[in-house]
Scaffold this motif. Structure first.
Motif, PDB file in Angstrom:
ATOM      1  N   SER A  83       0.446  -0.735   0.202  1.00 41.25           N
ATOM      2  CA  SER A  83       0.124  -0.384  -0.414  1.00 41.25           C
ATOM      3  C   SER A  83       0.685   1.478  -0.238  1.00 41.25           C
ATOM      4  O   SER A  83       1.787   1.700   0.622  1.00 41.25           O
ATOM      5  CB  SER A  83      -0.966   0.013   1.226  1.00 41.25           C
ATOM      6  OG  SER A  83      -1.865   0.922   1.534  1.00 41.25           O
ATOM      7  N   GLY A  85       1.497   5.201   0.717  1.00 43.08           N
ATOM      8  CA  GLY A  85       0.904   5.672   2.017  1.00 43.08           C
ATOM      9  C   GLY A  85       0.760   7.084   1.861  1.00 43.08           C
ATOM     10  O   GLY A  85       1.833   8.434   2.216  1.00 43.08           O
ATOM     11  N   ALA A  90      -5.710   9.092   3.201  1.00 42.64           N
ATOM     12  CA  ALA A  90      -5.480   8.839   4.496  1.00 42.64           C
ATOM     13  C   ALA A  90      -6.872   9.688   5.265  1.00 42.64           C
ATOM     14  O   ALA A  90      -7.933   9.761   4.630  1.00 42.64           O
ATOM     15  CB  ALA A  90      -4.795   9.423   5.309  1.00 42.64           C
ATOM     16  N   TYR A 102      -4.512   8.583   9.225  1.00 43.56           N
ATOM     17  CA  TYR A 102      -4.105   6.972   9.165  1.00 43.56           C
ATOM     18  C   TYR A 102      -4.499   7.303   7.403  1.00 43.56           C
ATOM     19  O   TYR A 102      -4.877   7.092   6.728  1.00 43.56           O
ATOM     20  CB  TYR A 102      -5.342   6.243   9.683  1.00 43.56           C
ATOM     21  CG  TYR A 102      -5.620   6.545  11.646  1.00 43.56           C
ATOM     22  CD1 TYR A 102      -4.712   6.008  12.143  1.00 43.56           C
ATOM     23  CD2 TYR A 102      -6.698   7.602  12.125  1.00 43.56           C
ATOM     24  CE1 TYR A 102      -4.968   6.158  14.232  1.00 43.56           C
ATOM     25  CE2 TYR A 102      -6.596   7.885  12.905  1.00 43.56           C
ATOM     26  CZ  TYR A 102      -5.433   7.099  14.105  1.00 43.56           C
ATOM     27  OH  TYR A 102      -5.932   6.996  15.985  1.00 43.56           O
ATOM     28  N   LEU A 103      -2.651   5.931   7.714  1.00 38.56           N
ATOM     29  CA  LEU A 103      -2.148   5.705   6.206  1.00 38.56           C
ATOM     30  C   LEU A 103      -2.732   4.354   6.066  1.00 38.56           C
ATOM     31  O   LEU A 103      -2.589   3.444   6.639  1.00 38.56           O
ATOM     32  CB  LEU A 103      -0.455   6.009   6.122  1.00 38.56           C
ATOM     33  CG  LEU A 103      -0.010   7.489   5.938  1.00 38.56           C
ATOM     34  CD1 LEU A 103       1.419   7.747   6.826  1.00 38.56           C
ATOM     35  CD2 LEU A 103      -0.804   8.741   5.747  1.00 38.56           C
ATOM     36  N   CYS A 104      -2.889   3.820   4.992  1.00 39.75           N
ATOM     37  CA  CYS A 104      -2.466   2.721   3.979  1.00 39.75           C
ATOM     38  C   CYS A 104      -3.986   2.435   4.831  1.00 39.75           C
ATOM     39  O   CYS A 104      -3.896   1.081   5.170  1.00 39.75           O
ATOM     40  CB  CYS A 104      -1.794   2.441   4.512  1.00 39.75           C
ATOM     41  SG  CYS A 104      -0.095   2.576   3.472  1.00 39.75           S
TER      42      CYS A 104
END
Length: 215
Positions: A83, A85, A90, A102-104
């Motif tokens: 994934s 980022g 996000a 909040y990534l990915c």
């Protein structure tokens, strides 16, 4: 042009489609007015965290299921998951002290949660009660100067490029150090709990947390 990143509206619409519910049925089941849901699905309105928590409770689903992409199938035991980022992808949570990115988010059952965090609190009094959650976390200062408060250690100041690794069960807080208006942190939180994303979202209960679409 249709946005390529996930929004709260697209996530809720995917949840509704997975269950073959009409907008009216979704409204009746979750207790959110039909007109409000329609605006959210068309990205004209966002929902506060407590409203998403209400949806989770009324539909008897885990909070993490609200972020499941349509058509996902069970993962095999061994995967080659990847994934990218990007900030535009996000899921953002805004609280009085932080903006979390909040990534990915499309990866399910992550054992590590990557989070970009903008820190606004400038004193521990302003921050309030220390945060605690299962697992461990690594925090790296990207911009600014961060003052780190932990339950069992004296406060320390981290300059840009410096980092700290802590047991997240220990009370902790990150604030902007003296003379610094805002801090940007990159955090990686880990836990044996495969539903860690859900657990971290529950940290925002009672903090006026708000989930918003990233633009």
């Amino acid at each position: 042009m249709t946005p390529q990143h996930q929004t709260i509206g697209s996530l809720l619409r995917a949840l509704r489609n997975r269950n073959n519910w009409t907008l009216k049925e979704m409204s009746q089941r979750c207790g959110i007015p039909l007109s409000t849901l329609s605006k959210v699905e068309h990205d004209r309105l966002s929902l506060t965290y407590d409203k998403l928590l209400l949806i989770s409770q009324r539909l008897n689903i885990r909070m993490s299921e609200l972020f499941a992409e349509e058509g996902l199938v069970p993962e095999p035991a061994v995967t080659a998951r990847r994934s990218i980022g990007r900030i535009d992808d996000a899921v953002r949570v805004t609280t009085p002290n932080y903006d979390y990115f909040y990534l990915c988010p499309e990866l399910r059952r992550k054992r590590m949660i990557p989070v970009l965090t903008r820190v606004r609190a400038k004193s521990i009094e302003e921050f309030g009660e220390l945060v605690r959650h299962p697992g461990e976390e690594y925090i790296h200062v990207i911009e600014g100067r961060a003052e780190v408060h932990t339950e069992f250690y004296d406060p320390i100041v981290l300059e840009a490029g410096e980092a700290v690794y802590i047991d997240s069960n220990m009370g902790h807080a990150y604030i902007a150090a003296e003379g610094c208006e805002e801090v940007l942190l990159l955090g990686v939180c880990s836990s044996a709990d495969e539903h860690m994303m859900e657990s971290m979202m529950h940290m925002h209960d009672g903090t006026s947390g708000k989930l918003v679409a990233v633009k």
